[in-house]
Design a protein around this motif. Structure first.
Motif, PDB file in Angstrom:
ATOM      1  N   LEU A 272       0.834  -1.214   0.000  1.00 44.84           N
ATOM      2  CA  LEU A 272       0.000   0.000   0.000  1.00 44.84           C
ATOM      3  C   LEU A 272       0.860   1.252   0.000  1.00 44.84           C
ATOM      4  O   LEU A 272       0.483   2.279  -0.570  1.00 44.84           O
ATOM      5  N   ASP A 273       2.027   1.174   0.627  1.00 43.23           N
ATOM      6  CA  ASP A 273       2.947   2.323   0.635  1.00 43.23           C
ATOM      7  C   ASP A 273       3.491   2.637  -0.756  1.00 43.23           C
ATOM      8  O   ASP A 273       3.902   3.765  -1.014  1.00 43.23           O
ATOM      9  N   THR A 274       3.507   1.641  -1.636  1.00 46.40           N
ATOM     10  CA  THR A 274       4.088   1.841  -2.970  1.00 46.40           C
ATOM     11  C   THR A 274       3.032   2.163  -4.020  1.00 46.40           C
ATOM     12  O   THR A 274       3.338   2.194  -5.193  1.00 46.40           O
ATOM     13  N   GLY A 275       1.766   2.365  -3.608  1.00 45.36           N
ATOM     14  CA  GLY A 275       0.671   2.627  -4.553  1.00 45.36           C
ATOM     15  C   GLY A 275       0.965   3.827  -5.448  1.00 45.36           C
ATOM     16  O   GLY A 275       2.095   4.317  -5.496  1.00 45.36           O
ATOM     17  N   PRO A 276      -0.026   4.276  -6.218  1.00 50.89           N
ATOM     18  CA  PRO A 276      -1.444   3.914  -6.109  1.00 50.89           C
ATOM     19  C   PRO A 276      -1.780   2.618  -6.829  1.00 50.89           C
ATOM     20  O   PRO A 276      -1.065   2.193  -7.737  1.00 50.89           O
ATOM     21  N   TRP A 277      -2.910   2.018  -6.402  1.00 55.41           N
ATOM     22  CA  TRP A 277      -3.423   0.796  -7.008  1.00 55.41           C
ATOM     23  C   TRP A 277      -4.786   1.070  -7.616  1.00 55.41           C
ATOM     24  O   TRP A 277      -5.586   1.822  -7.057  1.00 55.41           O
ATOM     25  N   ASP A 278      -5.051   0.423  -8.749  1.00 50.11           N
ATOM     26  CA  ASP A 278      -6.361   0.579  -9.387  1.00 50.11           C
ATOM     27  C   ASP A 278      -7.402  -0.325  -8.748  1.00 50.11           C
ATOM     28  O   ASP A 278      -8.582   0.032  -8.675  1.00 50.11           O
ATOM     29  N   ALA A 279      -7.008  -1.508  -8.301  1.00 48.77           N
ATOM     30  CA  ALA A 279      -7.955  -2.465  -7.711  1.00 48.77           C
ATOM     31  C   ALA A 279      -7.201  -3.425  -6.799  1.00 48.77           C
ATOM     32  O   ALA A 279      -5.999  -3.652  -6.969  1.00 48.77           O
ATOM     33  N   ILE A 280      -7.943  -3.969  -5.832  1.00 43.26           N
ATOM     34  CA  ILE A 280      -7.418  -5.001  -4.932  1.00 43.26           C
ATOM     35  C   ILE A 280      -8.355  -6.201  -5.012  1.00 43.26           C
ATOM     36  O   ILE A 280      -9.578  -6.056  -4.879  1.00 43.26           O
ATOM     37  N   ILE A 281      -7.782  -7.363  -5.257  1.00 49.69           N
ATOM     38  CA  ILE A 281      -8.540  -8.608  -5.253  1.00 49.69           C
ATOM     39  C   ILE A 281      -7.920  -9.507  -4.189  1.00 49.69           C
ATOM     40  O   ILE A 281      -6.697  -9.711  -4.161  1.00 49.69           O
ATOM     41  N   ALA A 282      -8.790 -10.038  -3.306  1.00 51.21           N
ATOM     42  CA  ALA A 282      -8.274 -10.795  -2.160  1.00 51.21           C
ATOM     43  C   ALA A 282      -8.958 -12.147  -2.045  1.00 51.21           C
ATOM     44  O   ALA A 282     -10.195 -12.251  -2.162  1.00 51.21           O
ATOM     45  N   ASP A 283      -8.167 -13.183  -1.824  1.00 51.22           N
ATOM     46  CA  ASP A 283      -8.725 -14.474  -1.419  1.00 51.22           C
ATOM     47  C   ASP A 283      -9.359 -14.279  -0.037  1.00 51.22           C
ATOM     48  O   ASP A 283      -8.857 -13.504   0.791  1.00 51.22           O
ATOM     49  N   TYR A 284     -10.465 -14.988   0.195  1.00 54.67           N
ATOM     50  CA  TYR A 284     -11.156 -14.757   1.463  1.00 54.67           C
ATOM     51  C   TYR A 284     -10.335 -15.230   2.660  1.00 54.67           C
ATOM     52  O   TYR A 284     -10.244 -14.545   3.674  1.00 54.67           O
ATOM     53  N   ALA A 285      -9.733 -16.407   2.553  1.00 54.40           N
ATOM     54  CA  ALA A 285      -9.013 -16.970   3.700  1.00 54.40           C
ATOM     55  C   ALA A 285      -7.600 -17.360   3.302  1.00 54.40           C
ATOM     56  O   ALA A 285      -7.397 -18.070   2.318  1.00 54.40           O
TER      57      ALA A 285
END
Length: 386
Positions: free
Chosen positions: A47-60
């Motif tokens: 996050l410190d190296t952003g910016p990011w257009d989108a974040i996709i995360a596995d739930y677990a």
């Protein structure tokens, strides 16, 4: 059709699942640049190296989960499309995630709609950004209007007793105005000097009051030929208390054409830049430090104004952000982050350009390009330096 660039932050611990996500996004028309993380610490660094257009995360994940990741993003105040993908999950969990603010939830065996979902959330994020900008502009306008009303009211209240004070001082100091009850020439030299000092201070107060009244006319949008040096000198007087114990002022006025503008907003811009320049310089060592105010003619079409300081400078990674509303490098309680955002908006409205060049430890230069008024009064119009 050309692929749309997408900077993706992917929170996923399985390489195969990460490849499936990337494949679906590329199939959906995206040219993906991806960084994959698996832990909270790695997410913080990413996050410190952003910016990011989108974040996709596995739930677990073994040491982490998507809702904890989303919480970290929220704590930073970032508005980034955040989508969760999962192998198997109950309906209640999916509903809870959406209620928490997650933008979408997809199953890993049904990723066919991933591309359209990302496209939708990117559009929604852009709309939210535009709404925030509009709200920020309204807030800036409201604050300027309130400050203008307050300044005009204070200036008016000061002006009446000041006029009486100056009239009485001139009555005492001018021996040619008849036989007053006290003639300055009959007073001891020390008292005569004290009266002359009082008169000079009253003149300075009169100039400050005039400057405040000029700067408070924020609702006046009319533009015309303007003596940029007179506006700079007025702003320098207003900023003097911020400057005199930090740096010496150097004027290098070489422009000769009037600019097309409005005195109040242009004065606000100069005042803010001068105060910022002073605050970038530590107190107590005035002699080696300076704030240099430069004007130059750029052909017949523009006047260039530069405000140089010998302060600490601005880090390269922050120079693109200093004009963003509410962004500030000053300590809490010192700055609101609105000053430079207001300056850029005012300069844009005047048809000019505002930029910055800076190097750490070498100072900063804010530069303005202002259109000349040759279309109003002819290209040979000129003014004298104030």
């Amino acid at each position: 059709m050309m692929a749309s660039p997408l900077r993706l932050l992917l929170i996923e611990d399985f390489e195969d699942d990460a490849l499936i996500v990337l494949r679906e996004l590329r199939r959906g028309g995206y040219d993906v640049t991806c960084t994959r993380v698996e832990t909270a610490e790695a997410l913080e660094r990413a996050l410190d190296t952003g910016p990011w257009d989108a974040i996709i995360a596995d739930y677990a994940l073994p040491r982490f989960d998507a809702l904890a990741a989303f919480s970290l993003v929220q704590k930073r105040g970032l508005d980034i499309p955040f989508l969760i993908v999962s192998g198997q999950i109950g309906e209640d969990t999916a509903v809870a995630a959406m209620r928490a603010g997650v933008h979408d939830f997809l199953l890993k065996d049904r990723l066919g709609r991933l591309g359209p979902a990302v496209a939708r959330e990117l559009r929604e994020a852009a709309l939210r950004t535009e709404r925030r900008k509009m709200q920020e502009q309204l807030l800036l306008s409201d604050r300027l209007a309130s400050l203008g009303l307050l300044a005009a009211s204070v200036a008016h209240e000061i002006n009446n007793p000041l006029a009486s004070l100056m009239a009485n001082l001139e009555f005492v100091l001018n021996p040619d105005e008849g036989d007053g009850p006290v003639q300055a020439s009959s007073l001891p030299a020390e008292q005569q000097q004290a009266l002359r000092d009082c008169h000079l201070c009253a003149v300075r107060i009169r100039d400050i009051v005039r400057d405040i009244k000029v700067f408070s006319r924020t609702d006046d949008k009319q533009r015309g030929p303007l003596d940029v040096h007179r506006v700079l000198d007025s702003s320098l007087r207003m900023a003097w208390n911020h400057i005199f114990h930090r740096a010496r002022i150097v004027k290098d006025y070489a422009a000769h054409a009037p600019v097309l503008g409005n005195e109040a907003p242009l004065g606000q811009v100069f005042l803010n830049l001068l105060v910022n320049a002073a605050q970038a310089i530590p107190e107590g060592h005035t002699t080696p430090q300076e704030i240099r105010v430069v004007t130059r003619q750029e052909g017949t079409s523009h006047v260039r104004v530069e405000i140089h300081d010998t302060g600490r400078g601005i880090p390269p990674e922050l120079q693109d952000r200093i004009f963003d509303p509410f962004f500030t490098t000053k300590p809490a309680g010192v700055g609101t982050g609105l000053g430079l955002a207001i300056c850029r908006r005012l300069v844009d409205e005047l048809g000019g350009e505002l930029g910055v060049k800076s190097a750490l430890g070498q100072g900063t230069v804010f530069h303005l390009r202002l259109p000349t008024a040759h279309d109003v009064n002819g290209p040979r119009n000129s003014f004298t330096q104030g």
